[in-house]
Design a protein around this motif. Structure first.
Motif, PDB file in Angstrom:
ATOM      1  N   UNK A 127      -4.285  17.031   0.944  1.00 21.03           N
ATOM      2  CA  UNK A 127      -4.995  16.382   2.057  1.00 21.03           C
ATOM      3  C   UNK A 127      -4.183  15.338   2.811  1.00 21.03           C
ATOM      4  N   UNK A 128      -3.129  14.816   2.170  1.00 26.79           N
ATOM      5  CA  UNK A 128      -2.501  13.618   2.728  1.00 26.79           C
ATOM      6  C   UNK A 128      -1.925  13.833   4.138  1.00 26.79           C
ATOM      7  N   UNK A 129      -1.255  14.943   4.377  1.00 26.04           N
ATOM      8  CA  UNK A 129      -0.652  15.129   5.707  1.00 26.04           C
ATOM      9  C   UNK A 129      -1.735  15.320   6.784  1.00 26.04           C
ATOM     10  N   UNK A 130      -2.722  16.211   6.567  1.00 31.25           N
ATOM     11  CA  UNK A 130      -3.795  16.307   7.563  1.00 31.25           C
ATOM     12  C   UNK A 130      -4.519  14.968   7.803  1.00 31.25           C
ATOM     13  N   UNK A 131      -4.616  14.145   6.749  1.00 35.70           N
ATOM     14  CA  UNK A 131      -5.301  12.847   6.915  1.00 35.70           C
ATOM     15  C   UNK A 131      -4.486  11.929   7.836  1.00 35.70           C
ATOM     16  N   UNK A 132      -3.185  11.863   7.598  1.00 36.35           N
ATOM     17  CA  UNK A 132      -2.296  11.095   8.488  1.00 36.35           C
ATOM     18  C   UNK A 132      -2.405  11.624   9.921  1.00 36.35           C
ATOM     19  N   UNK A 133      -2.324  12.957  10.051  1.00 37.43           N
ATOM     20  CA  UNK A 133      -2.351  13.568  11.395  1.00 37.43           C
ATOM     21  C   UNK A 133      -3.630  13.203  12.132  1.00 37.43           C
ATOM     22  N   UNK A 134      -4.740  13.306  11.407  1.00 37.96           N
ATOM     23  CA  UNK A 134      -6.040  13.020  12.017  1.00 37.96           C
ATOM     24  C   UNK A 134      -6.137  11.549  12.426  1.00 37.96           C
ATOM     25  N   UNK A 135      -5.626  10.665  11.575  1.00 34.28           N
ATOM     26  CA  UNK A 135      -5.676   9.220  11.886  1.00 34.28           C
ATOM     27  C   UNK A 135      -4.867   8.930  13.156  1.00 34.28           C
ATOM     28  N   UNK A 136      -3.698   9.546  13.284  1.00 31.61           N
ATOM     29  CA  UNK A 136      -2.854   9.328  14.474  1.00 31.61           C
ATOM     30  C   UNK A 136      -3.510   9.938  15.714  1.00 31.61           C
ATOM     31  N   UNK A 137      -4.075  11.143  15.525  1.00 33.16           N
ATOM     32  CA  UNK A 137      -4.702  11.852  16.655  1.00 33.16           C
ATOM     33  C   UNK A 137      -5.881  11.045  17.196  1.00 33.16           C
ATOM     34  N   UNK A 138      -6.745  10.594  16.272  1.00 32.85           N
ATOM     35  CA  UNK A 138      -7.939   9.826  16.685  1.00 32.85           C
ATOM     36  C   UNK A 138      -7.552   8.517  17.360  1.00 32.85           C
ATOM     37  N   UNK A 139      -6.427   7.924  16.917  1.00 30.62           N
ATOM     38  CA  UNK A 139      -5.998   6.644  17.478  1.00 30.62           C
ATOM     39  C   UNK A 139      -5.209   6.832  18.776  1.00 30.62           C
ATOM     40  N   UNK A 140      -4.876   8.092  19.113  1.00 31.34           N
ATOM     41  CA  UNK A 140      -4.035   8.403  20.280  1.00 31.34           C
ATOM     42  C   UNK A 140      -2.692   7.670  20.192  1.00 31.34           C
ATOM     43  N   UNK A 141      -2.118   7.685  19.001  1.00 26.13           N
ATOM     44  CA  UNK A 141      -0.853   6.981  18.774  1.00 26.13           C
ATOM     45  C   UNK A 141       0.138   7.980  18.153  1.00 26.13           C
ATOM     46  N   UNK A 142       1.326   8.124  18.730  1.00 27.72           N
ATOM     47  CA  UNK A 142       2.319   8.983  18.076  1.00 27.72           C
ATOM     48  C   UNK A 142       2.979   8.246  16.906  1.00 27.72           C
ATOM     49  N   UNK A 143       3.523   8.986  15.980  1.00 28.47           N
ATOM     50  CA  UNK A 143       4.142   8.355  14.799  1.00 28.47           C
ATOM     51  C   UNK A 143       5.235   7.367  15.203  1.00 28.47           C
ATOM     52  N   UNK A 144       5.967   7.698  16.301  1.00 25.94           N
ATOM     53  CA  UNK A 144       7.069   6.800  16.701  1.00 25.94           C
ATOM     54  C   UNK A 144       6.564   5.429  17.164  1.00 25.94           C
ATOM     55  N   UNK A 145       5.264   5.312  17.464  1.00 24.48           N
ATOM     56  CA  UNK A 145       4.720   4.003  17.890  1.00 24.48           C
ATOM     57  C   UNK A 145       4.237   3.172  16.692  1.00 24.48           C
ATOM     58  N   UNK A 146       4.359   3.714  15.499  1.00 26.41           N
ATOM     59  CA  UNK A 146       3.928   2.966  14.310  1.00 26.41           C
ATOM     60  C   UNK A 146       5.029   1.997  13.885  1.00 26.41           C
ATOM     61  N   UNK A 147       4.639   0.714  13.691  1.00 23.49           N
ATOM     62  CA  UNK A 147       5.618  -0.324  13.350  1.00 23.49           C
ATOM     63  C   UNK A 147       5.672  -0.613  11.857  1.00 23.49           C
ATOM     64  N   UNK A 148       4.578  -0.285  11.169  1.00 28.84           N
ATOM     65  CA  UNK A 148       4.522  -0.619   9.741  1.00 28.84           C
ATOM     66  C   UNK A 148       3.671   0.420   9.014  1.00 28.84           C
ATOM     67  N   UNK A 149       4.185   0.871   7.857  1.00 26.08           N
ATOM     68  CA  UNK A 149       3.397   1.771   6.998  1.00 26.08           C
ATOM     69  C   UNK A 149       2.881   0.939   5.834  1.00 26.08           C
ATOM     70  N   UNK A 150       1.604   1.105   5.501  1.00 25.45           N
ATOM     71  CA  UNK A 150       1.034   0.367   4.367  1.00 25.45           C
ATOM     72  C   UNK A 150       0.388   1.370   3.423  1.00 25.45           C
ATOM     73  N   UNK A 151       0.794   1.364   2.157  1.00 28.59           N
ATOM     74  CA  UNK A 151       0.176   2.282   1.189  1.00 28.59           C
ATOM     75  C   UNK A 151      -0.355   1.485   0.011  1.00 28.59           C
ATOM     76  N   UNK A 152      -1.398   2.005  -0.640  1.00 27.29           N
ATOM     77  CA  UNK A 152      -1.905   1.355  -1.843  1.00 27.29           C
ATOM     78  C   UNK A 152      -0.902   1.597  -2.968  1.00 27.29           C
ATOM     79  N   UNK A 153      -0.414   0.484  -3.557  1.00 21.77           N
ATOM     80  CA  UNK A 153       0.605   0.618  -4.613  1.00 21.77           C
ATOM     81  C   UNK A 153      -0.033   0.506  -6.000  1.00 21.77           C
ATOM     82  N   UNK A 154      -1.202  -0.100  -6.084  1.00 24.12           N
ATOM     83  CA  UNK A 154      -1.905  -0.253  -7.362  1.00 24.12           C
ATOM     84  C   UNK A 154      -2.997  -1.278  -7.174  1.00 24.12           C
ATOM     85  N   UNK A 155      -3.905  -1.478  -8.128  1.00 21.80           N
ATOM     86  CA  UNK A 155      -4.067  -0.666  -9.331  1.00 21.80           C
ATOM     87  C   UNK A 155      -4.774   0.639  -9.000  1.00 21.80           C
TER      88      UNK A 155
END
Ligand code: KG4
Ligand code: ZN
Length: 346
Positions: free
Chosen positions: A57-85
């Motif tokens: 699911x992870x790639x379609x989820x990223x794609x959908x989030x970018x599509x809904x936001x009307x933002x291309x990946x190149x306009x993203x300045x920071x990636x944030x992921x849950x590292x734990x717990x």
């Protein structure tokens, strides 16, 4: 600044795009794929199964989030992921997705604590139903109640915490889920118990209030679940009304303990506000009763917007946006790994 956030610590694959401009956050997209139907078959979350579903699911989820936001990946300045717990195999899928994007496209990557994410869910964010306009006054007392956690934390600021108390066994949400299983409801049972409780009498059965009189700020819920089990073992034939009474009485016992300990913590730690966050914060009895009690003692209560009670990526993006310490220490994509036991405030 645009943040692309991902959450995969348990059984939800979620991605959000958060815009931050002059200190104001706006949620541009909030995408959420729940794995509940898969895990309901097993009566709980199987970590390896969760990881496989995240991987699909992870790639379609990223794609959908970018599509809904009307933002291309190149306009993203920071990636944030849950590292734990969370569950190590599940966390690793989200972290690896972040590492790949970070390494390939040279976007800084930050690892966020999931509990800090829940706390950040009450920070101001436009574009969300039920969100707040102002930041809670600090220090704040946070009651974090979810399927994996039950904690009272003093929040000096996002990134600075003192752990005041936590559960010694089951988490509050876990006890809802286990009692729901005893009653034959599908996983996760919290919402079903609270729905049935609406028809029941909370005073019909006097369940124990574990550790209510213990001076510590710790919790314990496994004995309460055992009390429900003993009761149900003796009553094999149960009417709908009886089940509703069990649900209402059980819910009352959990809510009583959560509120009593929160009020005790407030007395000891003298916070300027109270925060109620995590999956169990969706429980209306808890939301309403804690609001009444906080009003009595003159403390403003910030309750997570319903959309942000369950695991989601918007809260991860908000933690990345508002925890200056976090963004100041971006971890290199090459070395980031899952921290399944990462505790706040120790
Ligand atoms: O925060 P969350 O989505 O996941 C974890 O980080 O654990 O919390 C999920 C938990 C589950 O145990 C679920 O049964 C519980 O939150 N929950 C509720 C309600 N809605 C969800 N518990 C009680 N009443 C509810 N209305
Ligand atoms: Zn959670």
């Amino acid at each position: 600044m645009h943040i692309l956030a991902l959450e995969s610590s348990c059984d939800d694959t979620a991605a959000s795009v958060i815009k931050v401009k002059r200190g104001q956050a706006t949620c541009l997209s909030h995408i959420h794929f729940s794995q509940i139907r898969t895990h309901a078959k097993y009566g709980g979350v199987i970590p390896e199964v969760a990881a496989r579903e995240h991987a699909v699911t992870v790639v379609p989820t990223f794609q959908e989030a970018l599509r809904k936001a009307h933002i291309p990946l190149r306009a993203i300045d920071l990636l944030a992921v849950t590292q734990g717990p969370g569950l190590a195999p599940a966390l690793s899928v989200g972290i690896d997705a972040g590492r790949i994007l970070s390494g390939l496209f040279s976007i800084p990557l930050v690892g966020i604590n999931h509990i800090e994410g829940h706390i950040a869910s009450v920070w101001p964010c436009k574009g969300l139903r039920g969100g707040y306009a102002k930041t809670p006054e600090l220090p704040a007392l946070a009651l974090v109640v979810s399927g994996g956690h039950t904690e009272l934390l003093l929040v000096r600021k996002l990134g600075q915490y003192r752990l005041l108390g936590k559960t010694r066994d089951d988490a509050a949400g876990e006890s809802f889920d286990k009692v729901a299983t005893l009653l034959g409801f599908p996983y996760p049972g919290g919402p079903e118990i609270s729905k049935r409780a609406l028809q029941g009498n909370p005073r019909a059965i006097l369940f124990p209030r574990p550790m209510l009189n213990d001076p510590s700020l710790d919790f314990s819920f496994s004995g309460l679940k055992t009390a429900v089990r003993y009761l149900l073992d003796k009553k094999k034939k149960r009417s709908t009304a009886y089940v509703a009474d069990v649900c209402a009485s059980f819910e009352r016992a959990v809510v009583d303990v959560l509120i009593a300990k929160t009020l005790r913590a407030a007395k000891q730690a003298n916070p300027k506000s109270v925060l109620l966050v995590g999956g169990v914060a969706a429980n209306m009895q808890l939301r309403n009763d804690l609001a009444v009690e906080c009003k009595k003692i003159g403390l403003p209560l910030f309750t997570a917007p319903q959309q942000l009670t369950a695991d989601n990526a918007t809260m991860i993006g908000l933690a990345a946006a508002f925890n200056k310490h976090n963004c100041g220490s971006r971890i290199k994509w090459k070395t980031m790994e899952a921290l399944p036991g990462w505790e706040l405030g120790r």
